[in-house]
Every structure is written in structure tokens, then in C-alpha cells.
Design a protein around this motif. Structure first.
Motif, PDB file in Angstrom:
ATOM      1  N   GLU A  83      -2.628  27.500  13.147  1.00 58.34           N
ATOM      2  CA  GLU A  83      -1.328  27.715  13.584  1.00 58.34           C
ATOM      3  C   GLU A  83      -1.444  28.823  15.054  1.00 58.34           C
ATOM      4  OE1 GLU A  83       2.181  28.515  11.435  1.00 58.34           O
ATOM      5  OE2 GLU A  83       1.121  28.117   9.385  1.00 58.34           O
ATOM      6  N   ARG A  86      -2.678  26.572  17.684  1.00 61.59           N
ATOM      7  CA  ARG A  86      -1.591  25.712  18.190  1.00 61.59           C
ATOM      8  C   ARG A  86      -0.468  26.484  18.663  1.00 61.59           C
ATOM      9  NH1 ARG A  86      -1.634  23.162  12.979  1.00 61.59           N
ATOM     10  NH2 ARG A  86       0.044  24.394  12.417  1.00 61.59           N
ATOM     11  N   GLU A  92       2.116  22.022  19.959  1.00 63.45           N
ATOM     12  CA  GLU A  92       1.945  21.092  19.164  1.00 63.45           C
ATOM     13  C   GLU A  92       2.782  21.171  17.802  1.00 63.45           C
ATOM     14  OE1 GLU A  92      -2.082  20.013  18.620  1.00 63.45           O
ATOM     15  OE2 GLU A  92      -2.582  20.246  20.804  1.00 63.45           O
ATOM     16  N   GLN A  93       2.980  20.025  17.215  1.00 67.27           N
ATOM     17  CA  GLN A  93       3.602  19.864  15.944  1.00 67.27           C
ATOM     18  C   GLN A  93       2.705  20.317  14.864  1.00 67.27           C
ATOM     19  OE1 GLN A  93       5.099  15.679  16.010  1.00 67.27           O
ATOM     20  NE2 GLN A  93       7.257  16.421  16.402  1.00 67.27           N
ATOM     21  N   PRO A  94       3.425  20.562  13.589  1.00 71.84           N
ATOM     22  CA  PRO A  94       2.659  21.152  12.632  1.00 71.84           C
ATOM     23  C   PRO A  94       1.519  20.036  12.012  1.00 71.84           C
ATOM     24  CG  PRO A  94       4.752  21.467  12.204  1.00 71.84           C
ATOM     25  CD  PRO A  94       4.675  20.872  13.414  1.00 71.84           C
ATOM     26  N   LEU A 121       8.061  11.734  12.221  1.00 72.30           N
ATOM     27  CA  LEU A 121       8.350  12.837  12.677  1.00 72.30           C
ATOM     28  C   LEU A 121       7.196  13.663  12.943  1.00 72.30           C
ATOM     29  CD1 LEU A 121      11.733  13.637  10.730  1.00 72.30           C
ATOM     30  CD2 LEU A 121      11.550  13.163  13.425  1.00 72.30           C
ATOM     31  N   TYR A 122       6.164  13.787  12.003  1.00 60.89           N
ATOM     32  CA  TYR A 122       5.172  14.594  11.992  1.00 60.89           C
ATOM     33  C   TYR A 122       3.711  13.827  11.874  1.00 60.89           C
ATOM     34  CZ  TYR A 122       8.769  17.918  11.408  1.00 60.89           C
ATOM     35  OH  TYR A 122      10.012  18.545  11.424  1.00 60.89           O
ATOM     36  N   ARG A 286       3.394  23.061   8.206  1.00 56.85           N
ATOM     37  CA  ARG A 286       3.234  21.752   7.824  1.00 56.85           C
ATOM     38  C   ARG A 286       4.236  21.920   6.434  1.00 56.85           C
ATOM     39  NH1 ARG A 286      -1.405  24.155   6.182  1.00 56.85           N
ATOM     40  NH2 ARG A 286      -2.151  23.787   3.971  1.00 56.85           N
ATOM     41  N   VAL A 289       8.075  22.513   7.333  1.00 56.84           N
ATOM     42  CA  VAL A 289       8.930  21.531   7.744  1.00 56.84           C
ATOM     43  C   VAL A 289       9.097  20.332   6.683  1.00 56.84           C
ATOM     44  CG1 VAL A 289       8.029  21.871  10.211  1.00 56.84           C
ATOM     45  CG2 VAL A 289       6.518  20.210   8.630  1.00 56.84           C
TER      46      VAL A 289
END
Length: 301
Positions: A83, A86, A92-94, A121-122, A286, A289
Motif C-alpha cells: 500500500e 501504491r 493505483e487501485q487496490p 471494478l478491481y 483490497r 473495498v
């Protein structure tokens, strides 16, 4: 060897991969290393820590108590590192793998239809979904999230409520044509009542009889470990069962099942929760979400 010369994050990553994959050879393939290199790295790690992390046999690897503690700590540290990287990058997305445990009924009727949307979505997240109605130990099974039905026990776990559902007694038209339709709790006792094979919070089926609540004991020629099996047996005409309303909604609409003793239904609700470990405020992106997605899109009732 000084600490500066040890790639501790790399060792943790290899150790976690060995545990997750269940062996040196499988981990080596995913890491593009040789099994001997992985074995040497694990031996070097245990020597440096001064403790045995894995109990080795000819067929299996098992975590020692010290290994279990180091595994859990490694997961948290590696997730924090991921994390942090990122967050310092391009937002960036999870990403990462989520271990999700769910009942077969919730998985079949609510979760599975939503999974394509969540994964779209992810795209950086991968899911490992296990369907069982049995209560699992999140720590022992290395599970991130478990969807559970019924009242929650006091524990160190956190929970997000996913709604509640009515319970309904159902049977197939064919079964009722052969055996008759019960009109009271007493008449229900003469029927083949299909039930779960594990202990429930309330044993028996509650029914209203006048101004009082009675409980009909469950006795039949079939028990099952999950609600989906009971639903399918009821559709096949094996007997009468009592299930969450959302699991039989389509069967009722199609006429494959019909409600039984609805006028005696006490209207009790069964709660659903997404249970997770969130001690110390730690929750990987992660997992967060997924919990948000389930709370919004994966509700029952």
C-alpha cells in the motif's frame, strides 16, 4: 551478516508463498526459483530468527506456533509495504488476493452473480472463494472475510451487517400432493423435515400457535451441511425444509416450491454479516473495498 545485507522483505515474501502454495516446489515455480534455492532461503531465515517456522514431513508442511505468528506478521508487513508503494505512485487501485469464506446459499444466490462486477471494478484483485456453512476460524484458515448467518458471538473480530432475511418453510407441490399439506405444528411433526447437520443457534422450527410460540423438533431422513443442498432436496420432493427466504425466491416464483404454514410463521429474521479481523485499525485496501462492495451490493432481504 548485518541487517543491511539481509533482504527481509524478500524472505517474508518467499516464506508467505511457501505457506500459501503448500510446499517449496510449488512456491519455487511461482517465484521462478529452484526448489533448492527456496529451501536454502527458508533454512537461512530460520537460522537468523533462531526458531523453526515450518515442520517438514515427506508429504506436508505445517506451521509451528512461531511460524503461524511470523506468517500473520509477514502478511501485514507485506500488505503495508504494497500500500505504501501504491500510495507513493500513481494512486493505483487496490490489488492482491482475498480469501473469502461464504455459505453456499449466500455464495450461490447473492455473491456469485456479483463477482464479475467486483472483479471488473478491481482488476488487480484476485479472489479465493470457499463455500461452506460451517463456522471457520479466520486465523487458522488464513481467511480475510467470512460471510456468516445468525447472531454473532462475542469475539475479537469485526463485522459489517449485510442485512437480514425472513425464514420460510417450503416444500415441492409433488411432495405435498403425496403426503398432504400440514395445517398446524402438530401435523408438521408427521412430515419428513429436512435440516442442517450441524448445531444451529435455535434447534427446531419456531411456529405461532394462537398466542404462543412453539418449536417443532426437526426429524427427517436427510441432513445436509449447507442450505443449497436442502433447497435442492426440497425441490426434488424429498421433504419439507426451512430456509432463508432469499434462497428460495426464484423457486417460489416458478412454482418449484410453495410456502407451508405461512399463517403460523413467527416472522423471525436471520442476520447476515461480513466478518473480518480489524485489530489495531489495520485493514488492507483490497479487503476494505470488498467489504464496502458487499455492504452496498451484497445485502440480503
Amino acid at each position: 551478516m548485518s541487517r543491511s545485507e539481509v533482504n527481509r522483505f524478500g524472505e517474508m515474501d518467499v516464506f508467505v508463498r511457501v505457506v500459501d502454495m503448500g510446499g517449496f516446489s510449488a512456491a519455487a515455480r511461482t517465484l521462478r526459483m529452484t526448489p533448492s534455492a527456496v529451501s536454502k532461503l527458508m533454512a537461512r531465515l530460520e537460522t537468523r530468527l533462531g526458531t523453526r517456522l515450518l515442520s517438514r514431513s515427506t508429504r506436508t508442511l505445517q506451521l509451528t506456533p512461531e511460524g503461524t505468528a511470523f506468517y500473520e506478521s509477514s502478511l501485514r508487513i507485506l500488505a503495508d509495504l504494497e500500500e505504501a508503494e501504491r500510495g507513493a505512485g500513481a494512486a493505483e487501485q487496490p490489488a492482491g488476493r482475498i480469501r473469502l469464506n461464504t455459505s453456499a446459499s449466500y455464495g450461490t444466490h447473492i455473491l456469485t452473480p456479483l463477482l464479475p462486477e467486483f472483479l471488473a471494478l478491481y482488476p488487480g484483485i484476485s479472489l479465493n472463494v470457499v463455500q461452506t456453512d460451517a463456522i471457520v476460524d479466520l486465523y487458522a484458515e488464513r481467511t480475510d472475510v467470512a460471510v456468516r448467518a445468525g447472531p454473532l458471538k462475542n469475539s475479537s473480530l469485526m463485522a459489517r451487517k449485510l442485512g437480514a432475511t425472513r425464514m420460510v418453510i417450503v416444500a415441492s407441490p409433488g411432495y405435498l400432493a403425496r403426503h398432504g399439506t400440514p395445517a398446524s405444528a402438530t401435523q408438521l411433526e408427521a412430515h419428513n423435515r429436512l435440516n442442517f447437520c450441524y448445531r444451529r443457534t435455535v434447534e427446531g422450527w419456531p411456529l405461532k400457535e394462537g398466542n404462543k410460540l412453539v418449536t417443532v423438533p426437526v426429524a427427517g431422513n436427510l441432513q445436509a451441511s449447507d442450505g443449497e443442498a436442502l433447497r435442492q432436496m426440497a425441490v426434488a420432493g424429498v421433504g419439507i425444509t426451512r430456509l432463508a427466504a432469499f434462497t428460495v425466491r426464484d423457486d417460489l416464483a416458478a412454482g418449484r416450491l410453495v410456502p407451508v404454514l405461512e399463517q403460523h410463521n413467527p416472522g423471525d429474521l436471520e442476520d447476515f454479516h461480513a466478518v473480518f479481523s480489524g485489530q489495531g485499525g489495520y485493514l488492507p485496501a483490497r479487503v476494505r473495498v470488498l467489504l464496502d462492495f458487499l455492504a452496498e451490493r451484497g445485502r440480503v432481504g
